[in-house]
Design a protein around this motif. Structure first.
Motif, short mmCIF file in Angstrom:
data_model
loop_
_atom_site.label_atom_id
_atom_site.label_comp_id
_atom_site.label_asym_id
_atom_site.label_seq_id
_atom_site.Cartn_x
_atom_site.Cartn_y
_atom_site.Cartn_z
N VAL A 72 2.95 -4.87 -5.59
CA VAL A 72 2.60 -6.29 -5.69
C VAL A 72 2.48 -6.99 -4.34
N ARG A 73 3.04 -6.44 -3.27
CA ARG A 73 3.00 -7.15 -1.99
C ARG A 73 1.71 -6.94 -1.22
N GLY A 74 0.84 -6.05 -1.69
CA GLY A 74 -0.43 -5.86 -1.01
C GLY A 74 -1.38 -7.01 -1.23
N ALA A 462 -7.46 0.24 -4.31
CA ALA A 462 -6.78 -1.01 -4.65
C ALA A 462 -5.97 -0.86 -5.94
N MET A 463 -4.81 -1.50 -5.95
CA MET A 463 -3.92 -1.56 -7.12
C MET A 463 -3.29 -0.23 -7.48
N GLU A 464 -3.30 0.72 -6.55
CA GLU A 464 -2.74 2.05 -6.82
C GLU A 464 -1.50 2.28 -5.96
N TYR A 469 -0.64 -1.86 0.80
CA TYR A 469 0.49 -2.51 1.48
C TYR A 469 1.09 -1.58 2.53
N TYR A 470 1.30 -0.31 2.19
CA TYR A 470 1.89 0.61 3.16
C TYR A 470 0.97 0.81 4.36
N GLU A 480 -3.55 -9.59 7.64
CA GLU A 480 -4.20 -9.28 6.37
C GLU A 480 -3.30 -9.67 5.19
N LEU A 481 -1.99 -9.53 5.38
CA LEU A 481 -1.05 -9.85 4.31
C LEU A 481 -0.73 -11.34 4.25
N SER A 482 -1.11 -12.07 5.28
CA SER A 482 -0.93 -13.54 5.29
C SER A 482 -2.20 -14.17 4.73
#
Length: 526
Positions: A72-74, A462-464, A469-470, A480-482
């Motif tokens: 979920v954090r990606g 995506a979504m895997e 995220y990693y 990118e995460l912001s």
């Protein structure tokens, strides 16, 4: 093959009601270091597969929260679930609560499964004592398989919490007493474990196995080694491990990306690791399912009547959808997103007024995704069309397998490693990337850069399982995460240790000195 696979599944269901579905305290109720399984006759080596099947059962029975929390954090995923599971939505915004049940559940399940796998190894070793030469080789293969499963659990733990315990026993007091290992130490240990396992594993695809169809092979081990080496940023190690998979010539991309994540794509030539589920194609009776409800839309009008909807806890992000639209993506976007009219209207308000025809609230299989309050979209990769459900089976996604590692990821890990300076032992980075792009209907690239490979990973994976995220925290791409109101910093990379575990054991210490703390820690691994 089908008959063998059904036999394995029926054994798994039987095991579920027998030895391995026990609490962790039962797992640790041992006799001379072994689980109390009085029905096992170690002189009957034909039964040696039973603890292996039990371990696979534990591997397959993931909690519904596991993949959600890992992913979920990606910036590819947003938490739905408005009005429920607020700490899950907070986690998506990098605000963490050490008291949240999901954190403790993920920790507990991974370690509980590790102890089960270690128990299976011990049981296999006891069978091995009575086996002939052929049986001993079989035992060595089974132990190698258990090492692969155990490595995957440790990979998840270290990616999530950074410094965690390495547990190789079903009575891990001494290992806990020695304290946690650093993420670097864990990744090196995983890589070494895979080197130990590979010579004893089958040289074939998982779908070529007849003893345990879909079980791990040496190439599953190579893939997990590549993932561990990637976390270490040892890109030559990534290229070597991924290159071994490519050079085998055994794997290929499933030609239909849309069906890859549905029943036709199960155990395809692209799969290196896959959670398997089944209702045996029967309208009633035994069934072994993963709970896909959290991924599904809260409201839909299914093409096949009475098919259940989901909970709306997991949705592709606007950032990712707009990234895909800007690239003129077709099948990967259609496959990965279930659109609602509300989500489509929001995209149009964001300037995307000339949307392709497949951006519709009706899937190509005729399921209508109605508006629902918790999210704008749902994940298409976790969607099974209602017309692929077995008659009379109505659970959302009932019987659908869950892909863990696939060849596309291997190709893209390999390509990135080469752009990061590694020497290739297989194909070129361009060839690896363009195989993935060709299936997606995109033109070939030449002279690919690291950024282009990362974009391709973003589009493809995506979504895997948190892959995006990693990648971003490995490369310190905090910008990118912001996104969309989020602000990510270095302190947000890892979850806090669950408070229940902290209360039982001072995980930030390098050692544990009291038997009470050890026992409390074990009691919390349940």
């Amino acid at each position: 093959m089908k008959r063998i696979q059904q036999t394995i599944w029926k054994s798994i269901v039987a095991i579920a009601g027998f030895t391995f579905v026990v609490s962790c305290s039962d797992k640790l109720d041992t006799q001379e270091g072994q689980l109390n399984t009085g029905d096992l006759d170690y002189t009957d080596t034909e039964e040696m597969i039973q603890p292996v099947i039990g371990a696979y059962y534990e591997f397959y029975t993931r909690g519904w929260e596991d993949p959600l929390l890992l992913s979920v954090r990606g910036d590819d995923v947003n938490a739905g679930g408005l009005g429920d599971q607020q700490p899950f939505a907070d986690t998506d915004m990098f605000t963490y609560s050490k008291d949240y049940w999901m954190y403790n559940s993920l920790w507990n399940q991974q370690y509980s499964d590790i102890i089960t796998v270690n128990t299976a190894i011990n049981q296999i070793l006891q069978f091995r004592e009575f086996a002939d030469e052929e049986g001993q080789a079989e035992a060595d293969q089974y132990i190698a398989e258990m090492k692969v499963l155990r490595a995957w659990f440790h990979l998840n733990l270290a990616r999530t919490w950074e410094d965690v315990f390495i547990i190789t026993s079903n009575q891990p007091e001494e290992e806990i007493d020695n304290g946690v290992s650093s993420k670097e130490e864990i990744m090196n240990w995983i890589s070494d474990q895979m080197d130990e396992a590979i010579p004893d594993l089958p040289d074939m695809r998982p779908n070529q196995r007849t003893d345990i169809p879909g079980g791990v092979t040496m190439y599953t081990a190579y893939a997990i080694k590549a993932q561990a080496q990637q976390e270490l940023q040892n890109y030559q190690g990534v290229a070597d491990a991924a290159g071994a998979i490519i050079n085998s010539g055994l794997f290929s991309l499933y030609p239909d990306f849309y069906e890859l994540f549905k029943k036709p794509g199960e155990l395809s030539d692209e799969s290196l690791m896959e959670l398997q589920f089944s209702d045996y194609g029967q309208q009633t009776g035994d069934a072994f399912y993963h709970l896909y409800d959290p991924f599904g839309p809260q409201g839909w009008t299914p093409a096949r009547e009475n098919a259940s909807s989901g909970w709306g806890f997991f949705e592709p992000s606007f950032k990712w959808i707009e990234f895909m639209l800007d690239r003129d993506e077709t099948v990967r976007l259609e496959t990965s997103v279930l659109f609602t009219d509300r989500g489509i209207a929001e995209l149009e308000a964001n300037g995307y007024t000339n949307l392709p025809s497949f951006v519709s609230n009706t899937t190509r299989d005729g399921d209508v995704i109605n508006d629902f309050a918790r999210a704008y979209f749902s994940s298409g990769k976790h969607y099974l069309p209602s017309n692929q459900l077995t008659d009379m089976r109505n659970n959302y996604g009932a019987g659908k397998n869950y892909i863990v590692i696939r060849y596309a990821e291997v190709l893209l890990m390999y390509a990135e490693a080469l752009t990061q300076g590694a020497s290739g032992n297989a194909i070129s980075a361009d060839e690896a990337v363009n195989q993935v792009r060709s299936r997606a209907g995109l033109s070939a690239l030449s002279g690919v850069t690291t950024e282009q490979v990362l974009d391709e990973k973003f589009a493809e994976l995506a979504m895997e399982w948190g892959i995006r995220y990693y990648d971003m925290i490995r490369l310190d791409k905090y910008d990118e995460l912001s996104y969309d109101g989020r602000s990510f910093s270095a302190g947000d990379e890892y979850l806090p240790y669950p408070q229940a575990q902290v209360d039982a054991l001072p995980l930030n210490a390098t050692s544990v000195n009291t038997d009470t703390a050890i026992n409390d820690a074990l009691n919390n691994l349940n």
